[in-house]
Design a protein around this motif. Structure first.
Motif, PDB file in Angstrom:
ATOM      1  N   LEU B  87       0.772  -1.389  -0.171  1.00  0.00           N
ATOM      2  CA  LEU B  87       0.089   0.269   0.137  1.00  0.00           C
ATOM      3  C   LEU B  87       1.162   1.361  -0.080  1.00  0.00           C
ATOM      4  O   LEU B  87       0.481   2.009  -0.622  1.00  0.00           O
ATOM      5  CB  LEU B  87      -1.249   0.060   0.924  1.00  0.00           C
ATOM      6  N   ALA B  88       2.091   1.007   0.476  1.00  0.00           N
ATOM      7  CA  ALA B  88       3.227   2.196   0.672  1.00  0.00           C
ATOM      8  C   ALA B  88       3.142   3.496  -0.991  1.00  0.00           C
ATOM      9  O   ALA B  88       3.847   4.250  -0.919  1.00  0.00           O
ATOM     10  CB  ALA B  88       4.402   2.406   1.535  1.00  0.00           C
ATOM     11  N   LEU B  89       3.232   2.070  -1.846  1.00  0.00           N
ATOM     12  CA  LEU B  89       3.486   1.981  -3.178  1.00  0.00           C
ATOM     13  C   LEU B  89       2.554   2.966  -3.459  1.00  0.00           C
ATOM     14  O   LEU B  89       2.706   2.919  -5.302  1.00  0.00           O
ATOM     15  CB  LEU B  89       3.557   0.545  -4.147  1.00  0.00           C
ATOM     16  N   HIS B  90       1.424   3.620  -3.035  1.00  0.00           N
ATOM     17  CA  HIS B  90       0.105   4.281  -3.928  1.00  0.00           C
ATOM     18  C   HIS B  90       1.226   5.503  -4.375  1.00  0.00           C
ATOM     19  O   HIS B  90       0.288   5.687  -5.694  1.00  0.00           O
ATOM     20  CB  HIS B  90      -1.137   4.420  -3.002  1.00  0.00           C
ATOM     21  N   PRO B  91       2.192   6.257  -3.579  1.00  0.00           N
ATOM     22  CA  PRO B  91       2.879   7.786  -4.051  1.00  0.00           C
ATOM     23  C   PRO B  91       3.362   7.090  -5.481  1.00  0.00           C
ATOM     24  O   PRO B  91       3.153   8.053  -6.409  1.00  0.00           O
ATOM     25  CB  PRO B  91       3.810   7.378  -2.956  1.00  0.00           C
TER      26      PRO B  91
END
Lengths: 148, 148
Positions: B87-91
């Motif tokens: 989810l931290a790859l969203h950016p």
DNA sequence: AACATGAGTTCGATTTTCGAACGGAGGTGG
DNA sequence: CCACCTCCGTTCGAAAATCGAACTCATGTT
């Protein structure tokens, strides 16, 4: 779908990835943002085959991400610089760096620090909403097809 | 340097790129953020070889970006879901989408629109400084090695 | 003349990646 | 019980990417 058809998909990820979604291309772009401009410097820093460097630089120039400018005559030599389109990739690279910093840094912390010249502080990049300026997470976002 | 040595470089871009810097991996991640979870759905949406899907999903699970959860027994079937690390790859994905929207959209505009649930508005992602909250551009940033 | 520099190109051998076909575990219909 | 279907992969040979090393070319330096 095949590699070369990726660019014609009606999807911005696919089109972007077709242009820059390659290991070495991303490494070259990292170096561009660190100020590297010359063929041999890219080669020395990456330590990979010169033919790959040549190929990737050519692609990036064709895509309009880099510009090939002469920096001297006799003999004529060129350097590779980011265009505006290339500079617009800064958020992509920053997001990748930050993800790596958070998930792969060892006990010594992230390898590089970033300072915001305007405010003078070290910072990490935060993705925010252009409408309300609040920070964004994946769960805050609803996606829908254009024209709906 | 070779492909597999990338991950051990003291550089967050290199380490991230070693994990996700591959065309199909990025396309799979795009689909993950759109809610796709099953092998055959990935395969149908991407239209590429099943072996590639299998390989990339396995890598992403090994990296801790996806989780492989059973959603039924008899026969046991699994679905792939983003972990917190994923989810931290969203950016990263949002930055890539936005770059594509700006530089590759045709006259009909971007293929997908994003709405911020909290404020209810359509938005584009803006990268800002964690210290002063101002928007960032490439030229605002000074990079230096850690410990300097 | 001999050597150095910067920017590539070429070449054959090795690795990866790919698509298409196959496998297998279990349901479903007759 | 046999054929067929679904979902999730694996296998395999062909095609493509990558590799290091050597070569080219234009100039400048000792």
């Amino acid at each position: 779908m095949k590699w070369n058809e990726l660019g014609s998909e009606p999807c911005s990820v696919a089109r972007s990835v077709a242009a820059i979604g390659d290991r070495w291309t991303l490494m070259i772009l990292r170096d561009c943002f660190l100020g590297v401009r010359r063929f041999d410097d890219f080669q020395a820093r990456l330590g990979i085959s010169r033919s790959i460097i040549a190929d990737r630089l050519k692609r990036l120039v064709d895509e309009g991400v880099l510009r090939r400018d002469a920096y001297q005559d006799r003999p004529v030599r060129h350097e590779y610089r980011l265009t505006d389109k290339g500079l617009a990739l800064h958020p992509v690279i920053m997001a990748i760096v930050h993800w790596g910093d958070v998930h792969y840094a060892d006990e010594t912390g992230p390898p590089l620090l970033h300072r915001h010249k305007a405010c003078g502080c070290d910072f990490v990049p935060v993705m925010t909403c252009s409408a309300c300026n609040d920070p964004l997470t994946a769960r805050d976002v609803e996606v829908r097809p254009a024209g709906a």
